[in-house]
Design an enzyme around this catalytic site. Structure first.
Site, PDB file in Angstrom:
ATOM      1  N   ARG A  54      -3.421   6.566   1.375  1.00  0.00           N
ATOM      2  CA  ARG A  54      -3.754   7.733   2.135  1.00  0.00           C
ATOM      3  C   ARG A  54      -2.997   8.510   2.946  1.00  0.00           C
ATOM      4  O   ARG A  54      -3.096   9.682   3.379  1.00  0.00           O
ATOM      5  CB  ARG A  54      -5.210   7.635   2.737  1.00  0.00           C
ATOM      6  CG  ARG A  54      -6.414   7.242   1.724  1.00  0.00           C
ATOM      7  CD  ARG A  54      -7.584   6.571   2.449  1.00  0.00           C
ATOM      8  NE  ARG A  54      -7.291   5.229   2.548  1.00  0.00           N
ATOM      9  CZ  ARG A  54      -8.070   4.334   3.287  1.00  0.00           C
ATOM     10  NH1 ARG A  54      -9.247   4.796   3.655  1.00  0.00           N
ATOM     11  NH2 ARG A  54      -7.646   3.188   3.583  1.00  0.00           N
ATOM     12  N   ASP A  97      -6.773  -2.623  -7.368  1.00  0.00           N
ATOM     13  CA  ASP A  97      -7.293  -3.184  -6.185  1.00  0.00           C
ATOM     14  C   ASP A  97      -7.622  -4.774  -6.602  1.00  0.00           C
ATOM     15  O   ASP A  97      -7.704  -5.030  -7.703  1.00  0.00           O
ATOM     16  CB  ASP A  97      -8.642  -2.725  -5.899  1.00  0.00           C
ATOM     17  CG  ASP A  97      -8.888  -3.185  -4.216  1.00  0.00           C
ATOM     18  OD1 ASP A  97      -8.401  -2.416  -3.390  1.00  0.00           O
ATOM     19  OD2 ASP A  97      -9.945  -3.897  -4.007  1.00  0.00           O
ATOM     20  N   ARG A 126      -6.792  11.629  -5.447  1.00  0.00           N
ATOM     21  CA  ARG A 126      -7.891  10.767  -5.413  1.00  0.00           C
ATOM     22  C   ARG A 126      -9.158  11.635  -5.265  1.00  0.00           C
ATOM     23  O   ARG A 126     -10.093  11.365  -5.936  1.00  0.00           O
ATOM     24  CB  ARG A 126      -7.991   9.919  -4.046  1.00  0.00           C
ATOM     25  CG  ARG A 126      -9.120   8.992  -4.131  1.00  0.00           C
ATOM     26  CD  ARG A 126      -9.291   8.098  -2.928  1.00  0.00           C
ATOM     27  NE  ARG A 126     -10.305   8.960  -2.095  1.00  0.00           N
ATOM     28  CZ  ARG A 126     -10.799   8.432  -1.223  1.00  0.00           C
ATOM     29  NH1 ARG A 126     -10.722   7.239  -0.656  1.00  0.00           N
ATOM     30  NH2 ARG A 126     -11.609   9.252  -0.610  1.00  0.00           N
ATOM     31  N   ARG A 171       0.614  -1.380  -0.085  1.00  0.00           N
ATOM     32  CA  ARG A 171       0.106  -0.052  -0.101  1.00  0.00           C
ATOM     33  C   ARG A 171       1.051   1.258   0.167  1.00  0.00           C
ATOM     34  O   ARG A 171       0.598   2.282   0.645  1.00  0.00           O
ATOM     35  CB  ARG A 171      -0.929   0.037   1.176  1.00  0.00           C
ATOM     36  CG  ARG A 171      -1.929  -1.061   1.091  1.00  0.00           C
ATOM     37  CD  ARG A 171      -3.074  -0.430   0.581  1.00  0.00           C
ATOM     38  NE  ARG A 171      -4.467  -1.322   0.283  1.00  0.00           N
ATOM     39  CZ  ARG A 171      -5.379  -1.429   0.928  1.00  0.00           C
ATOM     40  NH1 ARG A 171      -5.484  -0.678   2.099  1.00  0.00           N
ATOM     41  NH2 ARG A 171      -6.270  -2.255   0.666  1.00  0.00           N
ATOM     42  N   TYR A 180     -15.140 -11.698  -0.105  1.00  0.00           N
ATOM     43  CA  TYR A 180     -15.996 -10.430  -0.329  1.00  0.00           C
ATOM     44  C   TYR A 180     -17.016 -10.671  -1.082  1.00  0.00           C
ATOM     45  O   TYR A 180     -18.211  -9.940  -1.056  1.00  0.00           O
ATOM     46  CB  TYR A 180     -15.213  -9.286  -1.058  1.00  0.00           C
ATOM     47  CG  TYR A 180     -13.978  -8.707  -0.358  1.00  0.00           C
ATOM     48  CD1 TYR A 180     -14.041  -7.837   0.646  1.00  0.00           C
ATOM     49  CD2 TYR A 180     -12.556  -9.384   0.065  1.00  0.00           C
ATOM     50  CE1 TYR A 180     -13.227  -7.306   1.655  1.00  0.00           C
ATOM     51  CE2 TYR A 180     -11.601  -9.026   0.671  1.00  0.00           C
ATOM     52  CZ  TYR A 180     -11.827  -7.841   1.595  1.00  0.00           C
ATOM     53  OH  TYR A 180     -10.854  -7.318   2.287  1.00  0.00           O
TER      54      TYR A 180
HETATM   55  O1  CP3 Z   1       0.191  -1.784  -2.490  1.00  0.00           O
HETATM   56  C1  CP3 Z   1      -0.110  -0.930  -3.297  1.00  0.00           C
HETATM   57  O2  CP3 Z   1       0.251   0.661  -3.229  1.00  0.00           O
HETATM   58  C2  CP3 Z   1      -1.018  -0.992  -4.434  1.00  0.00           C
HETATM   59  C3  CP3 Z   1      -2.628  -0.880  -4.402  1.00  0.00           C
HETATM   60  C4  CP3 Z   1      -3.324  -1.920  -3.724  1.00  0.00           C
HETATM   61  C5  CP3 Z   1      -4.564  -1.295  -3.218  1.00  0.00           C
HETATM   62  N1  CP3 Z   1      -5.521  -2.538  -2.728  1.00  0.00           N
HETATM   63  C6  CP3 Z   1      -4.851   0.214  -3.192  1.00  0.00           C
HETATM   64  C7  CP3 Z   1      -6.074   0.406  -2.298  1.00  0.00           C
HETATM   65  C8  CP3 Z   1      -3.267  -3.020  -3.365  1.00  0.00           C
HETATM   66  C9  CP3 Z   1      -2.211  -4.065  -3.548  1.00  0.00           C
HETATM   67  C10 CP3 Z   1      -4.574  -3.398  -2.944  1.00  0.00           C
HETATM   68  C11 CP3 Z   1      -4.949  -4.840  -2.441  1.00  0.00           C
HETATM   69  C12 CP3 Z   1      -6.115  -5.130  -1.495  1.00  0.00           C
HETATM   70  N2  CP3 Z   1      -7.305  -4.654  -1.660  1.00  0.00           N
HETATM   71  C13 CP3 Z   1      -6.250  -6.040  -0.737  1.00  0.00           C
HETATM   72  C14 CP3 Z   1      -5.206  -7.327  -0.158  1.00  0.00           C
HETATM   73  C15 CP3 Z   1      -3.988  -6.593   0.567  1.00  0.00           C
HETATM   74  C16 CP3 Z   1      -4.404  -6.341   1.794  1.00  0.00           C
HETATM   75  O3  CP3 Z   1      -4.569  -5.100   2.319  1.00  0.00           O
HETATM   76  O4  CP3 Z   1      -4.831  -7.322   2.584  1.00  0.00           O
HETATM   77  C17 CP3 Z   1      -7.638  -6.118  -0.220  1.00  0.00           C
HETATM   78  C18 CP3 Z   1      -8.095  -6.934   1.055  1.00  0.00           C
HETATM   79  C19 CP3 Z   1      -8.296  -4.806  -0.742  1.00  0.00           C
HETATM   80  C20 CP3 Z   1      -9.778  -4.661  -0.875  1.00  0.00           C
HETATM   81  C21 CP3 Z   1      -9.861  -3.256  -0.274  1.00  0.00           C
HETATM   82  N3  CP3 Z   1      -9.855  -2.443  -1.150  1.00  0.00           N
HETATM   83  C22 CP3 Z   1     -10.167  -2.989   0.914  1.00  0.00           C
HETATM   84  C23 CP3 Z   1     -10.298  -3.573   2.217  1.00  0.00           C
HETATM   85  C24 CP3 Z   1     -10.090  -1.408   0.838  1.00  0.00           C
HETATM   86  C25 CP3 Z   1     -10.512  -0.554   2.044  1.00  0.00           C
HETATM   87  C26 CP3 Z   1      -9.219  -0.212   2.928  1.00  0.00           C
HETATM   88  C27 CP3 Z   1      -9.516   1.027   3.709  1.00  0.00           C
HETATM   89  O5  CP3 Z   1      -8.707   1.002   4.645  1.00  0.00           O
HETATM   90  O6  CP3 Z   1     -10.644   1.663   3.697  1.00  0.00           O
HETATM   91  C28 CP3 Z   1      -9.904  -1.120  -0.294  1.00  0.00           C
HETATM   92  C29 CP3 Z   1      -9.268   0.321  -1.046  1.00  0.00           C
HETATM   93  C30 CP3 Z   1      -8.077   0.482  -1.503  1.00  0.00           C
HETATM   94  N4  CP3 Z   1      -7.436  -0.272  -2.270  1.00  0.00           N
HETATM   95  C31 CP3 Z   1      -7.379   1.747  -0.885  1.00  0.00           C
HETATM   96  C32 CP3 Z   1      -6.391   1.884  -1.657  1.00  0.00           C
HETATM   97  C33 CP3 Z   1      -5.179   2.691  -1.540  1.00  0.00           C
HETATM   98  C34 CP3 Z   1      -7.866   2.836  -0.044  1.00  0.00           C
HETATM   99  C35 CP3 Z   1      -9.149   3.586  -0.947  1.00  0.00           C
HETATM  100  C36 CP3 Z   1      -9.130   5.158  -0.580  1.00  0.00           C
HETATM  101  O7  CP3 Z   1      -9.929   5.275   0.019  1.00  0.00           O
HETATM  102  O8  CP3 Z   1      -8.320   6.004  -1.245  1.00  0.00           O
END
Ligand code: CP3
Length: 354
Positions: free
Chosen positions: A31, A77, A40, A27, A154
């Site tokens: 944010r 994602d 964003r 990640r 999910y």
């Molecule tokens: O690592 C990176 O920089 C690459 C981008 C990346 C994102 N999601 C961006 C993202 C990667 C590799 C993921 C994978 C992902 N997404 C996983 C597996 C990795 C892990 O964390 O276990 C999972 C379970 C998801 C599903 C997902 N997407 C969730 C649960 C959320 C909400 C998270 C939260 O804290 O609110 C997301 C959204 C998401 N994906 C964000 C980012 C930067 C936040 C979105 C935002 O509000 O800007």
């Protein structure tokens, strides 16, 4: 195609000699960076950002401008696949991902197709091509996907969950429905990752975020088995170079030897497993990625450096370690602390490679 200026990450994944331990952060585009929040906002919402190749490229490159990281990771994602299957992904502020049409029975699963990555997921491939071009060979680009089991949680729950009640109900009460879903997902993930590799991803990682909520038997039957199916179907060479594969099961420390036996190049390790223990259990089969607790970034730069020293010592001398957090960086982290973390790895790791 330009040659790679920094291939430490790719060499470490293959356990080849490196002069220091490479580092990237799960990640890393996110944010905690004010410049990410600005883009964003400009995009409107998270999925709009993922679907705009120029903006997705911009946020992918942001952490690399700030920090001396050794890899870029595609900004996207894991839930793009279920979205392309027609489940209607959306994000509600503060509540994480949600699906308009979760799959709750075998009829719904039978209707699901395997998405064509260049069609329904063409925006991801465009992002990969754009990022690869804009990186100019500075560092390698990592592509990724969720594991079938993690995507299924999910898709069946309709979003994030604490107890995994609905997905476990399907797994235990209707195992044939669950297996049909997992098989479709394994096919989808395989073609999705192969398309990312064809578009320019130089390594790929499979995120099995929720494999650790299963019993050891169920892990093998419902998660590992389908990741094995994917690994068996992946393109392992592109542009005359091996395309390394990393498998990460969060809370999967007990199963590292089984995971290594799938034939992947590297395993992600979270902070609940000691790297010394992990290394002895996988012998010399795979490289290891990890594993600082992301919450350590709330501590002082000095405490962070001490923790980096401890983790480097735990892995010990020799190659095959990729430094990372044990899970994604938290949005509240001060970017300066992330910088201190990365600097500490640059400063302290060369001693382990002499
Ligand atoms: O690592 C990176 O920089 C690459 C981008 C990346 C994102 N999601 C961006 C993202 C990667 C590799 C993921 C994978 C992902 N997404 C996983 C597996 C990795 C892990 O964390 O276990 C999972 C379970 C998801 C599903 C997902 N997407 C969730 C649960 C959320 C909400 C998270 C939260 O804290 O609110 C997301 C959204 C998401 N994906 C964000 C980012 C930067 C936040 C979105 C935002 O509000 O800007």
């Amino acid at each position: 195609m330009s040659t790679l200026q920094n291939d430490l990450y790719l060499r470490a994944l293959l356990r080849e000699p490196t002069e220091r331990t490479p580092i990237w952060m799960m990640r890393q585009a996110g944010r905690y960076l004010p410049e990410y929040r600005a883009v964003r906002q400009q995009a409107g919402d998270f999925m709009a950002l993922c679907k705009n190749a120029e903006l997705a490229c911009e946020v992918t490159l942001q952490p690399l401008r700030r920090f001396p990281l050794d890899a870029a990771i595609l900004f996207s994602d894991i839930l793009t696949i279920p979205d392309a299957m027609g489940l209607g992904l959306y994000f509600e502020a503060g509540e994480g991902p949600k699906f308009e049409r979760p799959v709750r029975d075998i009829k719904a699963i039978e209707k699901l197709g395997v998405p064509d990555p260049e069609q329904e997921l063409g925006y991801v491939m465009n992002a990969v091509r754009t990022i690869r071009h804009e990186l100019h060979g500075k560092v390698p680009l990592i592509g990724f996907s969720g594991s079938p089991w993690t995507l299924a949680t999910y898709m069946v729950e309709g979003g994030s969950t604490k107890n995994f009640s609905l997905v476990k109900k399907m797994m235990f009460a209707e195992p044939q429905a669950m297996h049909l879903l997992l098989d479709k997902l394994a096919q989808s993930v395989t073609s999705y990752l192969n398309a990312q590799i064809a578009a320019g991803a130089q390594a790929v990682m499979i995120f099995d975020t929720w494999g650790g909520v299963l019993s050891p038997r169920d892990y093998r039957e419902f998660s590992l088995r389908y990741m094995q199916q994917i690994v068996d179907g992946l393109t392992r060479e592109a542009d005359g170079r091996r395309v390394p594969v990393t498998l990460f099961t969060k809370n999967g420390g007990a199963w590292l030897a089984d995971m290594a036996a799938t034939g992947v190049d590297a395993l992600g390790v979270d902070w609940t497993t000691d790297l010394a223990d992990a290394r002895s259990r996988v012998e010399d089969k795979v490289a290891l990625q990890g594993n600082m607790d992301p919450s350590m970034l709330y501590a002082s730069p000095q405490r962070i450096e001490e923790e980096v020293a401890t983790i480097l010592a735990s892995y010990g001398h020799g190659h095959g370690h990729i430094f990372n957090l044990g899970h994604g960086i938290h949005p509240e982290v001060d970017p300066e602390h992330a910088g201190a973390f990365i600097e500490a790895v640059h400063k302290l790791s060369p001693a382990y490679h002499r």
